[in-house]
Write a protein that holds these residues in place. Structure first.
Motif, PDB file in Angstrom:
ATOM      1  N   THR B  11     -29.394 -39.940  60.906  1.00  0.00           N
ATOM      2  CA  THR B  11     -29.797 -40.267  59.521  1.00  0.00           C
ATOM      3  C   THR B  11     -30.910 -39.312  59.064  1.00  0.00           C
ATOM      4  O   THR B  11     -30.983 -38.957  57.891  1.00  0.00           O
ATOM      5  CB  THR B  11     -30.287 -41.714  59.387  1.00  0.00           C
ATOM      6  OG1 THR B  11     -31.591 -41.829  59.932  1.00  0.00           O
ATOM      7  CG2 THR B  11     -29.345 -42.671  60.076  1.00  0.00           C
ATOM      8  N   ARG B  12     -31.760 -38.889  60.002  1.00  0.00           N
ATOM      9  CA  ARG B  12     -32.799 -37.908  59.644  1.00  0.00           C
ATOM     10  C   ARG B  12     -32.176 -36.625  59.132  1.00  0.00           C
ATOM     11  O   ARG B  12     -32.567 -36.081  58.094  1.00  0.00           O
ATOM     12  CB  ARG B  12     -33.660 -37.609  60.871  1.00  0.00           C
ATOM     13  CG  ARG B  12     -35.126 -37.407  60.575  1.00  0.00           C
ATOM     14  CD  ARG B  12     -35.859 -36.869  61.789  1.00  0.00           C
ATOM     15  NE  ARG B  12     -36.413 -35.570  61.490  1.00  0.00           N
ATOM     16  CZ  ARG B  12     -37.649 -35.400  61.005  1.00  0.00           C
ATOM     17  NH1 ARG B  12     -38.423 -36.433  60.824  1.00  0.00           N
ATOM     18  NH2 ARG B  12     -38.088 -34.199  60.716  1.00  0.00           N
ATOM     19  N   ASP B  13     -31.166 -36.139  59.851  1.00  0.00           N
ATOM     20  CA  ASP B  13     -30.489 -34.911  59.432  1.00  0.00           C
ATOM     21  C   ASP B  13     -29.740 -35.107  58.119  1.00  0.00           C
ATOM     22  O   ASP B  13     -29.743 -34.231  57.255  1.00  0.00           O
ATOM     23  CB  ASP B  13     -29.516 -34.456  60.528  1.00  0.00           C
ATOM     24  CG  ASP B  13     -30.238 -33.994  61.778  1.00  0.00           C
ATOM     25  OD1 ASP B  13     -31.463 -33.763  61.694  1.00  0.00           O
ATOM     26  OD2 ASP B  13     -29.595 -33.880  62.828  1.00  0.00           O
ATOM     27  N   MET B  17     -30.278 -32.985  54.738  1.00  0.00           N
ATOM     28  CA  MET B  17     -29.176 -32.240  54.139  1.00  0.00           C
ATOM     29  C   MET B  17     -28.950 -32.691  52.696  1.00  0.00           C
ATOM     30  O   MET B  17     -28.729 -31.859  51.810  1.00  0.00           O
ATOM     31  CB  MET B  17     -27.908 -32.444  54.967  1.00  0.00           C
ATOM     32  CG  MET B  17     -27.034 -31.205  55.057  1.00  0.00           C
ATOM     33  SD  MET B  17     -25.659 -31.437  56.209  1.00  0.00           S
ATOM     34  CE  MET B  17     -26.511 -31.654  57.766  1.00  0.00           C
ATOM     35  N   ALA B  18     -29.009 -33.974  52.458  1.00  0.00           N
ATOM     36  CA  ALA B  18     -28.845 -34.485  51.095  1.00  0.00           C
ATOM     37  C   ALA B  18     -29.969 -33.986  50.199  1.00  0.00           C
ATOM     38  O   ALA B  18     -29.738 -33.582  49.050  1.00  0.00           O
ATOM     39  CB  ALA B  18     -28.820 -36.016  51.113  1.00  0.00           C
ATOM     40  N   ALA B  19     -31.191 -33.986  50.726  1.00  0.00           N
ATOM     41  CA  ALA B  19     -32.329 -33.489  49.946  1.00  0.00           C
ATOM     42  C   ALA B  19     -32.132 -32.018  49.602  1.00  0.00           C
ATOM     43  O   ALA B  19     -32.366 -31.603  48.466  1.00  0.00           O
ATOM     44  CB  ALA B  19     -33.628 -33.683  50.732  1.00  0.00           C
ATOM     45  N   LEU B  20     -31.669 -31.236  50.560  1.00  0.00           N
ATOM     46  CA  LEU B  20     -31.432 -29.812  50.319  1.00  0.00           C
ATOM     47  C   LEU B  20     -30.412 -29.605  49.210  1.00  0.00           C
ATOM     48  O   LEU B  20     -30.604 -28.774  48.315  1.00  0.00           O
ATOM     49  CB  LEU B  20     -30.944 -29.141  51.607  1.00  0.00           C
ATOM     50  CG  LEU B  20     -30.607 -27.662  51.486  1.00  0.00           C
ATOM     51  CD1 LEU B  20     -31.854 -26.847  51.228  1.00  0.00           C
ATOM     52  CD2 LEU B  20     -29.889 -27.164  52.735  1.00  0.00           C
ATOM     53  N   GLU B  21     -29.334 -30.377  49.268  1.00  0.00           N
ATOM     54  CA  GLU B  21     -28.276 -30.242  48.273  1.00  0.00           C
ATOM     55  C   GLU B  21     -28.809 -30.530  46.864  1.00  0.00           C
ATOM     56  O   GLU B  21     -28.555 -29.784  45.917  1.00  0.00           O
ATOM     57  CB  GLU B  21     -27.131 -31.202  48.610  1.00  0.00           C
ATOM     58  CG  GLU B  21     -25.913 -31.056  47.722  1.00  0.00           C
ATOM     59  CD  GLU B  21     -25.331 -29.647  47.790  1.00  0.00           C
ATOM     60  OE1 GLU B  21     -24.997 -29.110  46.726  1.00  0.00           O
ATOM     61  OE2 GLU B  21     -25.235 -29.072  48.893  1.00  0.00           O
ATOM     62  N   LEU B  22     -29.587 -31.605  46.736  1.00  0.00           N
ATOM     63  CA  LEU B  22     -30.120 -31.966  45.425  1.00  0.00           C
ATOM     64  C   LEU B  22     -31.234 -31.019  44.987  1.00  0.00           C
ATOM     65  O   LEU B  22     -31.369 -30.721  43.791  1.00  0.00           O
ATOM     66  CB  LEU B  22     -30.627 -33.408  45.454  1.00  0.00           C
ATOM     67  CG  LEU B  22     -29.511 -34.447  45.623  1.00  0.00           C
ATOM     68  CD1 LEU B  22     -30.091 -35.835  45.794  1.00  0.00           C
ATOM     69  CD2 LEU B  22     -28.577 -34.408  44.422  1.00  0.00           C
ATOM     70  N   THR B  37     -30.908 -41.015  49.193  1.00  0.00           N
ATOM     71  CA  THR B  37     -30.446 -42.003  50.173  1.00  0.00           C
ATOM     72  C   THR B  37     -28.987 -42.380  49.926  1.00  0.00           C
ATOM     73  O   THR B  37     -28.242 -42.622  50.876  1.00  0.00           O
ATOM     74  CB  THR B  37     -31.332 -43.253  50.139  1.00  0.00           C
ATOM     75  OG1 THR B  37     -31.403 -43.742  48.794  1.00  0.00           O
ATOM     76  CG2 THR B  37     -32.726 -42.924  50.626  1.00  0.00           C
ATOM     77  N   ASP B  38     -28.585 -42.426  48.655  1.00  0.00           N
ATOM     78  CA  ASP B  38     -27.169 -42.710  48.370  1.00  0.00           C
ATOM     79  C   ASP B  38     -26.281 -41.604  48.934  1.00  0.00           C
ATOM     80  O   ASP B  38     -25.274 -41.871  49.579  1.00  0.00           O
ATOM     81  CB  ASP B  38     -26.951 -42.840  46.861  1.00  0.00           C
ATOM     82  CG  ASP B  38     -27.463 -44.170  46.322  1.00  0.00           C
ATOM     83  OD1 ASP B  38     -27.886 -45.010  47.148  1.00  0.00           O
ATOM     84  OD2 ASP B  38     -27.458 -44.363  45.094  1.00  0.00           O
TER      85      ASP B  38
END
Lengths: 208, 208
Positions: B11-13, B17-22, B37-38
DNA sequence: AATGAACTCAAACAACCGCTTGAATTAATG
DNA sequence: CATTAATTCAAGCGGTTGTTTGAGTTCATT
């Protein structure tokens, strides 16, 4: 109905100017209704009253800035002689940006806002598409005699690269360093780079 | 203590990764805790648990992306031969960006995030200053033999212009158009422009 | 089976967001 | 002076923000 309307116009202008300043600093998503009204010395309700919404205010400020920039670039390009050199074309193309960097002030906010628009385009920017076309065709027309072996698609690509380079300079922190250099030095080095990007350096040496 | 820690790392990764994308899409100010988080399929509390705060998560994602990019560019530059042409230098300099444009995927998100960092620098970026210096000195060393009449300050200026040009291409909507072109065409035209910017086109023709 | 640490979760928190409201203020008009 | 319309203002609206909390789940250890 005179003094009241003048006062209204004054807060309207102040709001638009404050919005432009914050748009230049932080972009569309990074500003707040309260920030704008504080900077403009107005009440939060003034935005709804004069513009309808925060978004409408930002759209109007952005479009105003964009139009102002496009017009200045169109004028700079159309003042070129028929047999202008590559450096003269580059100087005209980069002129508005360089002037804004040298002048600081509100012109720089306009340029920064314009540059940010290039990254996150607003929805109504198609309304100014003809001015973009005008600039593109002018640059193409001036550039073609100097680069006979390069087709139009590649010339457009190089023009967009040059525009991106300029936008980057006013947006990135390097712009602050640039502003410290003597204006003539900025002019000389920037024209050299932009003209170099226009001319290119193909692997197959088909230059004159 | 094995499966639980692996799940935690997962979940950390995913969060990073989600943060990077956004971050690549909308920049530092344009993302939301719930959005991340979504996208990551995690609970809002996971951010506080694993990173401490949203800002810490973004800082880590940005620094990770920036380091990854700098390393790839350092490697591309150091693989150049001692007598490389201007076009080879430009190709190495623009290589990581071009590859990311062609590959789409996560590499493009890394590049977009890096480019945004160039406009709104995070506070901890000084920690990577030595890698920036490394790149700059490598480019300078390669470039100098080809541009004997140009001093170091101007070479650095042209390098930063070239870097800004590349950053612009991955950030602006033109990047989406670029990705539709054949990779070899992008490579050829981009190398020509970057090499042209390096070489410049001074008014006083003191080129070789 | 019982203990305990690593992790996840729904719910709530205060703070702030853009926007609206109705009253107060201002100045031109009758 | 009374009226009327244009503008400004403090206060509050529902909704969303980042963060915290305490209970619940999962799994290695004893």
């Amino acid at each position: 109905m005179d003094l009241r309307r003048e006062a209204g116009q004054r807060t309207r202008d102040a709001l638009q100017m404050a919005a432009l300043e914050l748009l230049a600093q932080r972009g569309q998503g990074g500003l707040t209704l309260r920030e704008i009204t504080d900077l403009a010395g107005a009440n939060v309700a003034a935005v709804s009253y004069h513009f309808g919404s925060l978004k409408a205010l930002c759209d109007e400020a952005i479009e105003h800035a964009l139009e102002r920039y496009l017009d200045s670039q169109i004028q700079a390009l159309s003042s070129l002689g028929p047999d202008s050199t590559l450096q003269e074309i580059a100087a005209a193309f980069a002129g508005p940006m360089m002037d804004a960097l040298a002048a600081r002030g509100q012109d720089l906010a306009v340029m920064r806002t314009v540059a940010r628009v290039g990254i996150d385009p607003p929805q109504g920017w198609e309304r100014l598409a003809d001015k973009f076309d005008q600039i593109r065709s002018q640059v193409l027309q001036r550039l073609t005699p100097h680069l006979t072996g390069v087709d139009d698609q590649e010339l457009i690509f190089r023009t967009r690269c040059a525009a991106g380079l300029l936008n980057w300079l006013v947006l990135a922190p390097i712009g602050a360093e640039l502003a410290l250099m003597p204006a003539e030095q900025i002019e000389r080095q920037l024209v050299a780079v932009v003209a170099g990007a226009f001319r290119g350096a193909p692997t197959v040496t088909d230059l004159d």
